[in-house]
Write a protein that holds these residues in place. Structure first.
Motif, PDB file in Angstrom:
ATOM      1  N   PRO A  36      18.294  17.343  -3.183  1.00  0.00           N
ATOM      2  CA  PRO A  36      19.710  17.541  -3.489  1.00  0.00           C
ATOM      3  C   PRO A  36      20.593  16.602  -2.670  1.00  0.00           C
ATOM      4  O   PRO A  36      20.253  16.249  -1.545  1.00  0.00           O
ATOM      5  CB  PRO A  36      19.983  18.988  -3.088  1.00  0.00           C
ATOM      6  CG  PRO A  36      18.685  19.591  -2.755  1.00  0.00           C
ATOM      7  CD  PRO A  36      17.664  18.517  -2.660  1.00  0.00           C
ATOM      8  N   ILE A  37      21.707  16.223  -3.251  1.00  0.00           N
ATOM      9  CA  ILE A  37      22.649  15.352  -2.561  1.00  0.00           C
ATOM     10  C   ILE A  37      23.163  16.082  -1.326  1.00  0.00           C
ATOM     11  O   ILE A  37      23.487  17.259  -1.372  1.00  0.00           O
ATOM     12  CB  ILE A  37      23.817  14.972  -3.486  1.00  0.00           C
ATOM     13  CG1 ILE A  37      23.291  14.141  -4.645  1.00  0.00           C
ATOM     14  CG2 ILE A  37      24.910  14.233  -2.734  1.00  0.00           C
ATOM     15  CD1 ILE A  37      24.310  13.831  -5.699  1.00  0.00           C
ATOM     16  N   GLY A  38      23.249  15.372  -0.225  1.00  0.00           N
ATOM     17  CA  GLY A  38      23.719  15.979   1.006  1.00  0.00           C
ATOM     18  C   GLY A  38      22.620  16.735   1.725  1.00  0.00           C
ATOM     19  O   GLY A  38      22.880  17.449   2.673  1.00  0.00           O
ATOM     20  N   GLY A  39      21.392  16.566   1.254  1.00  0.00           N
ATOM     21  CA  GLY A  39      20.267  17.247   1.879  1.00  0.00           C
ATOM     22  C   GLY A  39      20.047  16.735   3.284  1.00  0.00           C
ATOM     23  O   GLY A  39      20.814  15.947   3.807  1.00  0.00           O
ATOM     24  N   GLY A  40      19.002  17.165   3.911  1.00  0.00           N
ATOM     25  CA  GLY A  40      18.729  16.864   5.306  1.00  0.00           C
ATOM     26  C   GLY A  40      18.928  15.405   5.666  1.00  0.00           C
ATOM     27  O   GLY A  40      18.285  14.528   5.124  1.00  0.00           O
ATOM     28  N   LYS A  41      19.820  15.178   6.578  1.00  0.00           N
ATOM     29  CA  LYS A  41      20.068  13.815   7.040  1.00  0.00           C
ATOM     30  C   LYS A  41      19.184  13.537   8.238  1.00  0.00           C
ATOM     31  O   LYS A  41      18.858  14.431   9.004  1.00  0.00           O
ATOM     32  CB  LYS A  41      21.530  13.643   7.443  1.00  0.00           C
ATOM     33  CG  LYS A  41      22.485  13.701   6.282  1.00  0.00           C
ATOM     34  CD  LYS A  41      23.876  13.385   6.746  1.00  0.00           C
ATOM     35  CE  LYS A  41      24.833  13.353   5.575  1.00  0.00           C
ATOM     36  NZ  LYS A  41      26.174  12.967   6.003  1.00  0.00           N
ATOM     37  N   ARG A  42      18.827  12.304   8.398  1.00  0.00           N
ATOM     38  CA  ARG A  42      18.039  11.900   9.550  1.00  0.00           C
ATOM     39  C   ARG A  42      18.956  11.698  10.738  1.00  0.00           C
ATOM     40  O   ARG A  42      20.075  11.218  10.606  1.00  0.00           O
ATOM     41  CB  ARG A  42      17.289  10.608   9.264  1.00  0.00           C
ATOM     42  CG  ARG A  42      16.218  10.772   8.230  1.00  0.00           C
ATOM     43  CD  ARG A  42      15.500   9.467   8.061  1.00  0.00           C
ATOM     44  NE  ARG A  42      14.316   9.673   7.262  1.00  0.00           N
ATOM     45  CZ  ARG A  42      13.389   8.772   7.105  1.00  0.00           C
ATOM     46  NH1 ARG A  42      13.502   7.604   7.686  1.00  0.00           N
ATOM     47  NH2 ARG A  42      12.335   9.021   6.360  1.00  0.00           N
ATOM     48  N   HIS A  43      18.457  12.054  11.898  1.00  0.00           N
ATOM     49  CA  HIS A  43      19.235  11.886  13.113  1.00  0.00           C
ATOM     50  C   HIS A  43      18.437  11.038  14.083  1.00  0.00           C
ATOM     51  O   HIS A  43      17.239  11.210  14.235  1.00  0.00           O
ATOM     52  CB  HIS A  43      19.540  13.245  13.744  1.00  0.00           C
ATOM     53  CG  HIS A  43      20.366  14.123  12.864  1.00  0.00           C
ATOM     54  ND1 HIS A  43      21.723  13.974  12.737  1.00  0.00           N
ATOM     55  CD2 HIS A  43      20.032  15.139  12.045  1.00  0.00           C
ATOM     56  CE1 HIS A  43      22.176  14.867  11.893  1.00  0.00           C
ATOM     57  NE2 HIS A  43      21.171  15.582  11.456  1.00  0.00           N
ATOM     58  N   LEU A  44      19.137  10.122  14.737  1.00  0.00           N
ATOM     59  CA  LEU A  44      18.499   9.262  15.723  1.00  0.00           C
ATOM     60  C   LEU A  44      18.636   9.890  17.104  1.00  0.00           C
ATOM     61  O   LEU A  44      19.658  10.489  17.423  1.00  0.00           O
ATOM     62  CB  LEU A  44      19.162   7.887  15.744  1.00  0.00           C
ATOM     63  CG  LEU A  44      18.944   7.004  14.521  1.00  0.00           C
ATOM     64  CD1 LEU A  44      19.775   5.733  14.652  1.00  0.00           C
ATOM     65  CD2 LEU A  44      17.496   6.662  14.356  1.00  0.00           C
ATOM     66  N   SER A  45      17.622   9.691  17.899  1.00  0.00           N
ATOM     67  CA  SER A  45      17.694  10.159  19.280  1.00  0.00           C
ATOM     68  C   SER A  45      18.644   9.249  20.057  1.00  0.00           C
ATOM     69  O   SER A  45      18.972   8.141  19.622  1.00  0.00           O
ATOM     70  CB  SER A  45      16.315  10.132  19.927  1.00  0.00           C
ATOM     71  OG  SER A  45      15.871   8.796  20.081  1.00  0.00           O
ATOM     72  N   VAL A  46      19.056   9.710  21.211  1.00  0.00           N
ATOM     73  CA  VAL A  46      19.945   8.920  22.064  1.00  0.00           C
ATOM     74  C   VAL A  46      19.267   7.604  22.437  1.00  0.00           C
ATOM     75  O   VAL A  46      19.885   6.531  22.407  1.00  0.00           O
ATOM     76  CB  VAL A  46      20.327   9.720  23.323  1.00  0.00           C
ATOM     77  CG1 VAL A  46      21.129   8.869  24.279  1.00  0.00           C
ATOM     78  CG2 VAL A  46      21.109  10.957  22.933  1.00  0.00           C
TER      79      VAL A  46
END
Length: 68
Positions: A36-46
């Motif tokens: 689905p659109i807006g599904g889980g976004k990837r996040h980068l570590s610091v």
């Protein structure tokens, strides 16, 4: 015909096609659906953001040196 009715008909047709494909392939075929659109976004570590930032600053400095 309103949008909701069109979507409902398209989903019904998709289900019919998936059933037909499963029947023809003996149920081996698995059809992947888009997330689905807006599904889980990837996040980068610091640390990853820092590493990328340093690499970009290095590229920009090299490009600035070449341009002038």
């Amino acid at each position: 015909m309103d949008t909701a009715a069109i979507v409902q008909e398209l989903e019904a047709e998709r289900d019919r096609l998936e059933s037909a494909i499963a029947a023809l392939t003996g149920g081996r075929a698995h059809i992947q659906r888009a997330q689905p659109i807006g599904g889980g976004k990837r996040h980068l570590s610091v640390a990853a953001r820092k590493k990328i930032g340093e690499a970009m600053r290095k590229r920009w400095a090299e490009r600035k040196k070449q341009m002038g």
